[in-house]
Design an enzyme around this catalytic site. Structure first.
Site, short mmCIF file in Angstrom:
data_model
loop_
_atom_site.label_atom_id
_atom_site.label_comp_id
_atom_site.label_asym_id
_atom_site.label_seq_id
_atom_site.Cartn_x
_atom_site.Cartn_y
_atom_site.Cartn_z
N SER A 236 0.81 -1.22 0.00
CA SER A 236 0.00 0.00 0.00
C SER A 236 0.84 1.27 0.00
O SER A 236 0.32 2.36 -0.17
CB SER A 236 -0.96 0.00 1.20
OG SER A 236 -0.22 0.18 2.38
N LYS B 286 1.72 4.42 7.01
CA LYS B 286 1.01 5.30 6.08
C LYS B 286 1.59 6.70 6.18
O LYS B 286 2.28 7.03 7.15
CB LYS B 286 -0.48 5.38 6.44
CG LYS B 286 -1.26 4.07 6.31
CD LYS B 286 -1.62 3.75 4.88
CE LYS B 286 -2.38 2.44 4.76
NZ LYS B 286 -1.59 1.25 5.08
#
Lengths: 147, 426
Positions: free
Chosen positions: A68, A105
């Site tokens: 991701s 993230k």
């Protein structure tokens, strides 16, 4: 003090090898020849440790699993260098603990709102609400990849 | 002024840093070989799980209460401890590492500092950098900093984990609050005698006459009393080297054979000798002990120990191993099921300034040999070179059924971060 004038001085001269005691050995190097012209310019060899780890006590490593964050250069199996002492800020890449698992993230702070932005167009950003169990565990400072 | 910084439930906290899901759950850490409970989280304490509870007896208790059980992971705890201590030493040059999870800090010349705020800064930095929660107690003496620490620990909400005793009023209030058995350095026997003398709190203790304390007890108790009065008598201990080195283990299964026991103590002795050499020390006393299985009440119970004095200080694995074997042979009794044995070295002196002996001295060949063994083991892994009286084929493994990964000391064990499970765009 009395002076013993008629006693001549005698010298004891050790004879190397006589009692098989071996020869005298000099442990220190004897310099001969021209000294190295580089001696005055000696520097420490480069160390990746000091380059990648700015704060030893607060630095931890982790392994990435998944893709991701691929557009930020974090790929499956990469090694992350995490510094817990750094302050979480907008746009920094953070290791977070979100609802029972670790994730990495990019932090997006928009006023009061905090978003976790993946770096892969196939993934959606995540908005952090009071419902979430959320902790910022550390800030990613470097990624080490095998090529 | 002094501060005592104590990590809260240190072992459990270490596990929680790398496994935050354990937050809020009862956590218990077991001793080497998963013998008994040696550390508990607050939640586990609240369940009534006692310290030292034998793991096998509490299996169903663990299950029923969802206690998260871990084998002790000393590589992890050791590394986290050294991080905490390094951070603490950034706050003052005078630090005494008191144990794996607590340290005294002394503040000399900090008169212009608000130590209360400084305490919070210490706590916050340790928590942020390592994830380990601590309590900070600050006071004019070491004993009072210990008392202040207890208050900070007991009242986390009111104190925010930091408490300072900086007025006479606070000192008296704190001493009245502290029951005598909770005072630093007051052991069970002493506690009994003090309670006989109507001494129930630390405050009662400092009311006793100086002379009586000194006469009845010793200089140590007198120093403690002065410290609690606010007059610093207990000094910072800078001694780094250990005064005793020990390797002791419970066996996975009980041993009955002398040969097996000899092998074990020889291994313990060499591991002690390695620790000794690591701190550049030698010793001239060795104690070997062994003990039967306490829980096998139907078989004969026996415990014994033997001290061997060595005529000159040594750090040689060979010599210490032979001495240990001699000692165990002299106390071994047939027909007993042995569960635990250990080797303790005392009489420790620095290797490079011990006294020369007239008639006996160490075989000069041992020193380079030990050095070579240490180098080889460092390079190729621990216990690659062993003594011939150690078991060469079998590796005695500690029982560690609940071991967590060595998150900070082994690259294969670092945490994995999932970047996959979150929703994929439809």
């Amino acid at each position: 003090m009395s002076k013993k004038t008629n006693q001549a001085l005698t010298f004891f001269i050790p004879k190397p090898g006589e009692h098989n005691t071996g020869v005298i050995y000099f442990d220190t190097g004897i310099s001969a020849g021209f000294p190295s012209p580089a001696d005055d310019f000696k520097q420490e060899r480069l160390s990746l440790d000091s380059e990648l780890i700015k704060n030893k006590e607060a630095t931890f490593f982790a392994r990435v699993s998944g893709q991701s964050m691929i557009d930020a250069g974090l790929n499956d199996n990469d090694l992350l260098v995490i510094d817990r002492s750094l302050t979480p800020e907008h746009n920094r890449i953070a290791v977070c603990f979100l609802d029972g698992e670790f994730t990495v993230k990019r932090l997006k702070v928009d006023g009061e709102e905090v978003w976790l932005q993946p770096e892969n167009k196939n993934y959606n950003p995540i908005k952090i609400t009071s419902e979430n169990d959320f902790v910022i565990w550390g800030i990613v400072t470097n990624v080490i990849k095998k090529v | 002024m002094f501060a005592l910084v104590d990590c809260n439930n240190f072992y459990a906290s270490c596990e929680r840093v790398f496994n935050p899901n354990l937050q809020g759950l009862p956590v218990a850490i077991l001793s080497n070989n998963d013998g008994c409970v040696i550390a508990r989280s607050d939640e586990a304490k609240a369940l009534g799980l006692p310290m030292g509870a034998p793991a096998f007896k509490y299996k169903s208790f663990f299950k029923a209460n969802k206690v998260q059980v871990f084998s002790s992971n000393y590589p992890l705890y050791g590394d986290m401890s050294s991080r905490v201590m390094k951070i603490l030493s950034q706050f003052t040059p005078d630090i005494e590492v008191y144990s794996i999870d607590e340290a005294f800090l002394q503040f000399k010349g900090f008169d212009n500092y608000k130590l209360d705020a400084y305490g919070h800064e210490i706590r916050n930095r340790v928590l942020k950098w390592t994830g380990i929660p601590t309590c900070v107690g600050i006071g004019p003496t070491k004993a009072l900093s210990k008392v202040a620490n207890k208050i900070a620990r007991k009242f986390p909400k009111e104190t925010g984990g930091v408490y300072i005793i900086d007025t006479e009023e606070k000192r008296i209030k704190a001493l009245k609050w502290t029951s005598i058995d909770k005072v630093w350095g007051i052991g069970r026997a002493l506690e009994k005698r003090l309670i006989q003398n109507q001494c129930k709190t630390a405050y009662d203790f400092v009311q006793l006459p100086d002379l009586w304390v000194r006469k009845t007890f010793s200089i140590t108790e007198w120093k403690l009393k002065k410290d609690l009065e606010g007059i610093s008598k207990i000094e910072m201990d800078q001694v780094k080297n250990k005064q005793a080195i020990a390797t002791t283990r419970s066996f996975e299964t009980t041993l009955t054979d002398l040969g097996d026991l000899k092998e074990r103590v020889s291994t313990f002795a060499s591991s002690c000798a390695e620790k000794l050499r690591r701190q550049n020390s030698s010793c001239h006393m060795l104690i070997v002990f062994l003990r039967s299985d306490r829980f096998k009440t139907n078989s004969p119970q026996y415990r014994a120990s033997r001290m061997v004095s060595i005529p000159f200080p040594t750090d040689s694995s060979l010599l210490l191993s032979t001495s240990a074997i001699r000692a165990i042979s002299s106390i071994y009794k047939k027909g007993v099921h042995y569960k635990k044995a250990g080797v303790i070295l005392t009489g420790i002196v620095p290797t490079y300034n011990h006294q020369l002996q007239m008639f006996s001295h160490e075989d000069a060949r041992h020193k380079p040999l030990m050095h070579a063994i240490d180098c080889v083991n460092k390079k190729y892994g621990a216990s690659k070179v062993k003594l011939a009286n150690q078991d060469l084929t079998r590796t005695w493994k500690m029982r560690q059924e609940h071991l967590s990964p060595r998150y900070t000391t082994n690259l294969k064990d670092i945490i994995t971060i999932q970047c996959q499970k979150k929703p994929i765009k439809p």
